[in-house]
Scaffold this motif. Structure first.
Motif, PDB file in Angstrom:
ATOM      1  N   MET B   1       0.850  -1.200   0.000  1.00  0.00           N
ATOM      2  CA  MET B   1       0.000   0.000   0.000  1.00  0.00           C
ATOM      3  C   MET B   1       0.881   1.245   0.000  1.00  0.00           C
ATOM      4  O   MET B   1       1.865   1.316   0.722  1.00  0.00           O
ATOM      5  N   THR B   2       0.529   2.226  -0.820  1.00  0.00           N
ATOM      6  CA  THR B   2       1.326   3.439  -0.893  1.00  0.00           C
ATOM      7  C   THR B   2       0.793   4.464   0.091  1.00  0.00           C
ATOM      8  O   THR B   2      -0.290   4.307   0.657  1.00  0.00           O
ATOM      9  N   VAL B   3       1.577   5.518   0.275  1.00  0.00           N
ATOM     10  CA  VAL B   3       1.145   6.584   1.180  1.00  0.00           C
ATOM     11  C   VAL B   3      -0.154   7.199   0.683  1.00  0.00           C
ATOM     12  O   VAL B   3      -1.075   7.475   1.461  1.00  0.00           O
ATOM     13  N   SER B   4      -0.239   7.376  -0.650  1.00  0.00           N
ATOM     14  CA  SER B   4      -1.451   8.001  -1.182  1.00  0.00           C
ATOM     15  C   SER B   4      -2.677   7.115  -0.966  1.00  0.00           C
ATOM     16  O   SER B   4      -3.777   7.604  -0.725  1.00  0.00           O
ATOM     17  N   ALA B   6      -2.957   5.076   1.532  1.00  0.00           N
ATOM     18  CA  ALA B   6      -3.242   5.129   2.970  1.00  0.00           C
ATOM     19  C   ALA B   6      -3.978   6.405   3.344  1.00  0.00           C
ATOM     20  O   ALA B   6      -4.768   6.434   4.291  1.00  0.00           O
ATOM     21  N   ASN B   7      -3.693   7.462   2.594  1.00  0.00           N
ATOM     22  CA  ASN B   7      -4.405   8.706   2.859  1.00  0.00           C
ATOM     23  C   ASN B   7      -5.790   8.619   2.225  1.00  0.00           C
ATOM     24  O   ASN B   7      -6.047   9.139   1.157  1.00  0.00           O
ATOM     25  N   VAL B   8      -6.643   7.914   2.880  1.00  0.00           N
ATOM     26  CA  VAL B   8      -7.954   7.628   2.321  1.00  0.00           C
ATOM     27  C   VAL B   8      -8.787   8.887   2.209  1.00  0.00           C
ATOM     28  O   VAL B   8      -8.554   9.866   2.908  1.00  0.00           O
ATOM     29  N   SER B   9      -9.767   8.827   1.307  1.00  0.00           N
ATOM     30  CA  SER B   9     -10.638   9.980   1.127  1.00  0.00           C
ATOM     31  C   SER B   9     -11.512  10.171   2.358  1.00  0.00           C
ATOM     32  O   SER B   9     -11.747   9.246   3.115  1.00  0.00           O
ATOM     33  N   ASP B 191       3.982   0.808   3.538  1.00  0.00           N
ATOM     34  CA  ASP B 191       3.013  -0.278   3.723  1.00  0.00           C
ATOM     35  C   ASP B 191       2.571  -0.437   5.178  1.00  0.00           C
ATOM     36  O   ASP B 191       1.673  -1.232   5.472  1.00  0.00           O
ATOM     37  N   GLU B 192       3.202   0.310   6.086  1.00  0.00           N
ATOM     38  CA  GLU B 192       2.786   0.282   7.492  1.00  0.00           C
ATOM     39  C   GLU B 192       2.178   1.628   7.914  1.00  0.00           C
ATOM     40  O   GLU B 192       1.903   1.832   9.094  1.00  0.00           O
ATOM     41  N   TRP B 193       1.994   2.518   6.934  1.00  0.00           N
ATOM     42  CA  TRP B 193       1.614   3.895   7.266  1.00  0.00           C
ATOM     43  C   TRP B 193       0.260   3.961   7.957  1.00  0.00           C
ATOM     44  O   TRP B 193       0.011   4.850   8.765  1.00  0.00           O
ATOM     45  N   ARG B 194      -0.605   3.003   7.649  1.00  0.00           N
ATOM     46  CA  ARG B 194      -1.928   3.022   8.295  1.00  0.00           C
ATOM     47  C   ARG B 194      -1.788   2.896   9.816  1.00  0.00           C
ATOM     48  O   ARG B 194      -2.583   3.481  10.567  1.00  0.00           O
ATOM     49  N   LEU B 195      -0.783   2.124  10.247  1.00  0.00           N
ATOM     50  CA  LEU B 195      -0.587   1.938  11.683  1.00  0.00           C
ATOM     51  C   LEU B 195      -0.010   3.204  12.316  1.00  0.00           C
ATOM     52  O   LEU B 195      -0.382   3.572  13.431  1.00  0.00           O
ATOM     53  N   THR B 196       0.895   3.848  11.594  1.00  0.00           N
ATOM     54  CA  THR B 196       1.447   5.111  12.088  1.00  0.00           C
ATOM     55  C   THR B 196       0.342   6.159  12.181  1.00  0.00           C
ATOM     56  O   THR B 196       0.236   6.888  13.175  1.00  0.00           O
ATOM     57  N   TRP B 203      -7.532   5.641  14.475  1.00  0.00           N
ATOM     58  CA  TRP B 203      -8.365   4.697  13.726  1.00  0.00           C
ATOM     59  C   TRP B 203      -7.681   4.214  12.453  1.00  0.00           C
ATOM     60  O   TRP B 203      -6.731   4.829  11.966  1.00  0.00           O
ATOM     61  N   ILE B 204      -8.181   3.075  11.950  1.00  0.00           N
ATOM     62  CA  ILE B 204      -7.882   2.620  10.595  1.00  0.00           C
ATOM     63  C   ILE B 204      -9.215   2.506   9.874  1.00  0.00           C
ATOM     64  O   ILE B 204     -10.272   2.522  10.508  1.00  0.00           O
ATOM     65  N   THR B 205      -9.172   2.442   8.548  1.00  0.00           N
ATOM     66  CA  THR B 205     -10.433   2.331   7.813  1.00  0.00           C
ATOM     67  C   THR B 205     -10.951   0.895   7.880  1.00  0.00           C
ATOM     68  O   THR B 205     -10.192  -0.052   8.151  1.00  0.00           O
ATOM     69  N   ARG B 206     -12.223   0.726   7.579  1.00  0.00           N
ATOM     70  CA  ARG B 206     -12.780  -0.625   7.559  1.00  0.00           C
ATOM     71  C   ARG B 206     -12.104  -1.476   6.493  1.00  0.00           C
ATOM     72  O   ARG B 206     -11.846  -2.658   6.702  1.00  0.00           O
ATOM     73  N   ARG B 207     -11.780  -0.851   5.347  1.00  0.00           N
ATOM     74  CA  ARG B 207     -11.103  -1.602   4.290  1.00  0.00           C
ATOM     75  C   ARG B 207      -9.741  -2.119   4.791  1.00  0.00           C
ATOM     76  O   ARG B 207      -9.372  -3.265   4.537  1.00  0.00           O
ATOM     77  N   GLU B 208      -9.007  -1.248   5.474  1.00  0.00           N
ATOM     78  CA  GLU B 208      -7.709  -1.661   6.021  1.00  0.00           C
ATOM     79  C   GLU B 208      -7.887  -2.771   7.053  1.00  0.00           C
ATOM     80  O   GLU B 208      -7.099  -3.732   7.102  1.00  0.00           O
ATOM     81  N   PHE B 209      -8.925  -2.655   7.857  1.00  0.00           N
ATOM     82  CA  PHE B 209      -9.215  -3.689   8.860  1.00  0.00           C
ATOM     83  C   PHE B 209      -9.473  -5.032   8.181  1.00  0.00           C
ATOM     84  O   PHE B 209      -8.908  -6.066   8.589  1.00  0.00           O
ATOM     85  N   GLU B 210     -10.267  -5.014   7.138  1.00  0.00           N
ATOM     86  CA  GLU B 210     -10.621  -6.277   6.483  1.00  0.00           C
ATOM     87  C   GLU B 210      -9.460  -6.857   5.688  1.00  0.00           C
ATOM     88  O   GLU B 210      -9.345  -8.073   5.549  1.00  0.00           O
ATOM     89  N   GLU B 211      -8.592  -5.971   5.156  1.00  0.00           N
ATOM     90  CA  GLU B 211      -7.437  -6.458   4.390  1.00  0.00           C
ATOM     91  C   GLU B 211      -6.341  -7.033   5.279  1.00  0.00           C
ATOM     92  O   GLU B 211      -5.637  -7.960   4.885  1.00  0.00           O
TER      93      GLU B 211
END
Lengths: 48, 223
Positions: B1-4, B6-9, B191-196, B203-211
């Motif tokens: 996953m890229t930074v962009s 991870a920067n979800v809408s 690829d770990e940016w969601r955790l940072t 929070w993380i997004t639901r998509r990130e949670f399910e992936e």
């Protein structure tokens, strides 16, 4: 390379242990760098 | 996953956010990070040549860190899911399967982790041991300095016993540098940016949670 630091006993006996050798500091930094480089390399290879 | 990525809408984020860290836990993490970096700086900058009056800031920050660790232990045992950070059989199985894949062997795919993956749990165990060693030896070392609260009394231990306390404190502190380097490296990986991000926003997004997570192993809440 020494693992420990010693000082001379004021009573004239054997040297007294006073701590870890700070010469090791750079090797702990190197260990961190090695882990980072290895992980980045494995990730780069396995993600192709 | 890229930074962009991870920067979800805002729309996606608003539609489903999974709470990963409460505000109190994020505050704990960042105050502890500030303490550890201050302690490492006041310990090692004078050693590598930057001389300054380091002892006062070092021991006061050490006392703050000790209090934080105590609060964290109590909170983890009583209010948090203590077992979410413990390595279990599924982690060992998944770790073995990951290793087999890295080595090019075929076999069953590793399963998804719960809230924390096996390497995060292993890291936490390692850093917990180091911090506890540093805190215990550091608190003992307070007996060797005068402070506004107590007078020094170095005679409670023999010279060789103090030597070993300083050895443990020094080795654990140097090993902490290795661990902090690895921690920052993973925090900065795209690829770990969601955790940072979750350590800033919670929070993380639901998509990130399910992936990335097994919902059977992490009963997560929406926020």
């Amino acid at each position: 390379m020494q693992l420990f630091r010693y000082s001379t006993s004021i009573y004239g006996g054997s040297d007294v242990l006073i701590g870890a050798s700070w010469d090791l500091l750079k090797w702990f930094v190197v260990a961190g760098a090695v882990v980072i480089i290895l992980h980045a390399a494995v990730k780069a290879v396995t993600s192709r | 996953m890229t930074v962009s990525q991870a920067n979800v809408s805002m729309a996606e984020a608003a539609s489903g956010r999974i709470r990963r860290h409460l505000l109190v836990d994020r505050a704990y993490h960042w105050v502890m990070a500030a303490c550890v970096l201050t302690l490492l700086a006041t310990a090692f900058l004078p050693i590598i040549g930057y001389k300054f009056e380091w002892l006062g800031l070092h021991w006061t920050t050490g006392v703050v860190l000790s209090a934080l660790v105590l609060i964290h232990i109590v909170r983890a045992v009583i209010w948090q899911d203590f077992w979410a950070m413990m390595i279990d059989g599924a982690d060992l199985r998944n770790g073995w399967r990951h290793l087999a894949r890295v080595l090019g062997r075929n076999g069953a795919a590793p399963g998804l982790p719960g809230k924390y993956n096996s390497l995060q749990k292993l890291y936490h165990a390692g850093i917990a041991v180091l911090i506890l060693l540093i805190v215990v030896t550091g608190l003992l070392m307070l007996l060797k300095i005068d402070t506004p609260l107590w007078r020094r009394n170095p005679y409670v231990l023999a010279d060789y016993q103090w030597g070993w306390i300083y050895v443990v404190h020094g080795f654990a502190a140097m090993a902490l540098i290795t661990m902090i380097m690895i921690h920052i490296y993973f925090a900065l990986r795209p690829d770990e940016w969601r955790l940072t991000r979750s350590m800033f926003r919670g929070w993380i997004t639901r998509r990130e949670f399910e992936e990335h997570h097994d919902k059977q192993r992490w009963a997560a809440d929406e926020c």
